[in-house]
Motif scaffolding. Structure first.
Motif: not given
Length: 414
Positions: A387-414
């Protein structure tokens, strides 16, 4: 992302010699001959990318122009030639050389070179886009510097290494990209397209790391808290809040003995808490001994509560180098892990395991690859994520780890 330059630059530029040292033509000639002979004797496959004819032609060209070059010019010539060998463990290293660094760290995100870290007295530069240095467009400077940057073997590592070497004042001056050896005018744009120019003075690399206060972005994952009793900042684990998952930070390599103890702790925690999902974070992992990483895989494999069909995740980015990339590829095979994030900065099949020698007169260190590792059958430029997820500035500048955010959401829907 915020630690990537600290790890690598600290390794590359710990000072003993000076970049502007002065030795004579005869000494350089002997050093260049020593350089060629020892690379041919020690590198596992020196001419896999550059032909022997081309290599020897460039050696002769460098030697024939010694009377026209400064020491810095000779070093740059040898860096440029070594780069053509084409693997991430072979380099004309600046380790042990005193350099001066401009007080910003930049990272290419969403196609722009952003300031992600700086000294506190320049904190107003944080997040700005670098566009020019001494009036020269950043793309021109990037092209010049990328041809001399060391430890490069694919597109990802080229971005990282170029960003590092771009801040070495002596290198920019030696490439005739700046007007002064230790200061330059940097031009920036903010997100409102407003331009600003700042004269930056380069800092001795030893003072840079030991005596400088920095300002950077804090990336926070609310669901994960690092335990206060963690022995290392680079290796620890924690539960993922409101899930049956565990997060393992694996940013560097301990000893075999330490990894064995760590693996036992992880296994006991998984068994006691009936953990279903495991996330192994290999981002910013600059490498080490990949056999140590297999110890972690061994202990994880003993846990029956893990969802071995779809519950193991590995995070990678451009700064997942060497053993980190090797372990990422291994974990995909032996743990059935799904790789999330960016392609790695090292290739899963390629030349690794670093050796080194020192040139007798200049004292410069040259590193080389001793082994050829094949961690996957298909040749790819970096370990490619599922699953290709690159750092994006909007998330990073707000202190958000967009890669880990994707994984946590994936775990929660299992």
């Amino acid at each position: 992302m915020k630690r990537f330059l600290i790890i690598i630059l600290t390794y590359l530029f710990i000072s003993t010699n000076t970049f502007s040292q002065s030795i004579d033509i005869e000494s350089w000639t002997k050093d260049i001959d020593f350089y060629k002979t020892n690379l041919e004797q020690n590198h596992i496959d020196l001419y896999n990318t550059i032909s022997k004819v081309e290599f020897e032609k460039e050696i002769q060209q460098i030697k024939s122009t010694l009377n026209k070059k400064s020491d810095v010019g000779v070093i740059i010539d040898l860096m440029r030639l070594t780069r053509k060998i084409g693997d991430g463990h072979t380099a004309f290293s600046l380790r042990g050389v005193e350099t001066h660094l401009f007080p910003i760290e930049i990272y290419k995100v969403n196609g722009q070179w952003r300031v992600i870290k700086t000294t506190k007295n320049h904190k107003n530069l944080l997040g700005k886009i670098l566009t020019r240095i001494d009036g020269k467009p950043i793309n021109k400077i990037i092209k010049e510097v990328s041809e001399t940057a060391q430890y490069v073997e694919n597109e990802q590592s080229e971005i990282i290494r170029t960003g590092e070497y771009l801040m070495i004042s002596e290198l920019l001056f030696g490439l005739q990209l700046t007007h002064n050896e230790f200061k330059a005018e940097f031009t920036f744009l903010d997100d409102n397209n407003r331009e600003s120019k700042v004269l930056l003075n380069a800092i001795n690399n030893k003072n840079y790391y030991e005596n400088t206060d920095f300002q950077s972005y804090d990336i926070i994952i609310p669901e994960i808290q690092k335990p206060v009793d963690s022995k290392h900042d680079y290796l620890w684990f924690s539960s993922i809040k409101d899930t049956k998952g565990i997060f393992i930070k694996f940013e560097s390599y301990p000893s075999f003995e330490e990894m064995e103890k760590f693996g036992e702790l992880v296994l006991n925690y998984i068994n006691e808490n009936k953990i279903n999902q495991v996330v192994i974070d290999l981002r910013n992992n600059g490498g080490g001994d990949f056999f140590v990483g297999t110890f972690l895989a061994y202990y994880l494999n003993l846990a029956d509560s893990i969802d071995w069909k779809s519950g193991v995740y590995v995070l990678t980015d451009k700064v997942t180098f060497s053993a980190g990339a090797s372990n990422a590829s291994q974990f995909r095979q032996i743990l059935n892990a799904k790789i999330i994030g960016e392609p790695t900065g090292s290739n899963p099949t390629g030349y690794q395991d670093m050796g080194q020698f020192t040139l007798p007169n200049s004292g410069m260190i040259v590193t080389y690859s001793k082994r050829l590792f094949r961690f996957q059958d298909k040749i790819t430029q970096g370990v490619q994520p599922d699953v290709l997820i690159e750092y994006d500035w909007e998330s990073y500048s707000k202190g958000i780890d967009n890669m880990m955010e994707w994984i946590i959401n994936d775990i929660r829907i299992k």
